[in-house]
Write an enzyme that holds these catalytic residues in place. Structure first.
Site, PDB file in Angstrom:
ATOM      1  N   GLY A  91     -11.839   9.288  -4.879  1.00  0.00           N
ATOM      2  CA  GLY A  91     -10.987  10.449  -4.689  1.00  0.00           C
ATOM      3  C   GLY A  91      -9.978  10.698  -5.787  1.00  0.00           C
ATOM      4  O   GLY A  91      -9.151  11.603  -5.680  1.00  0.00           O
ATOM      5  N   HIS A  98      -1.943   6.491 -10.797  1.00  0.00           N
ATOM      6  CA  HIS A  98      -0.809   6.945 -10.006  1.00  0.00           C
ATOM      7  C   HIS A  98      -0.881   6.391  -8.586  1.00  0.00           C
ATOM      8  O   HIS A  98      -1.951   6.151  -8.055  1.00  0.00           O
ATOM      9  CB  HIS A  98      -0.682   8.465  -9.991  1.00  0.00           C
TER      10      HIS A  98
END
Length: 135
Positions: A91, A98
């Protein structure tokens, strides 16, 4: 490469930062799942969590903890999701490492329903847990 001119996260400026330390920065997610959704990223352009240095890893963890304290004061959420998507199959859509710090609120309709995994859905009613708010 320390900076990628094509990376949306590398283009962030100090005015965009909610907080920062020497190796990492935190800023609001531009497509938040909930109120207060932050992204914590290394300053150096690095694609995956597996590629950060040990110093960056420690700085990321510290900034997540500092950001949680900030969000606790500002939004008083009922809980948090902390997520790292590593690779397109998992995903990841921006290929700059991050961490998502997502405040969660009881009975709040989650934004981006089609784009988020089931663990990000807040149950409508869990009275046995509502009394024991943990920070």
């Amino acid at each position: 490469m320390d900076f990628d001119p094509n990376c949306v996260f590398c283009q962030k400026q100090p005015k965009d930062y909610v907080m920062a330390n020497n190796l990492c920065v935190a800023f609001w997610d531009s497509h938040p799942v909930s109120k207060g959704h932050l992204l914590i990223v290394p300053r150096r352009h690095v694609a995956q969590i597996w590629d950060v240095t040990e110093a960056e890893r420690q700085a990321l963890v510290q900034l997540v903890a500092d950001a949680k304290k900030h969000l606790d004061k500002q939004f008083k959420p009922d809980g948090y999701n902390v997520a790292i998507n590593s690779g397109a199959a998992a995903g990841q859509s921006v290929f700059h490492c991050h961490i998502h710090l997502i405040p969660r609120y009881w009975n709040q309709t989650t934004k981006r329903l089609g784009a988020i995994p089931g663990q990000f859905l807040v149950p409508k009613a869990r009275p046995e847990f509502k009394q024991s708010k943990q920070s």
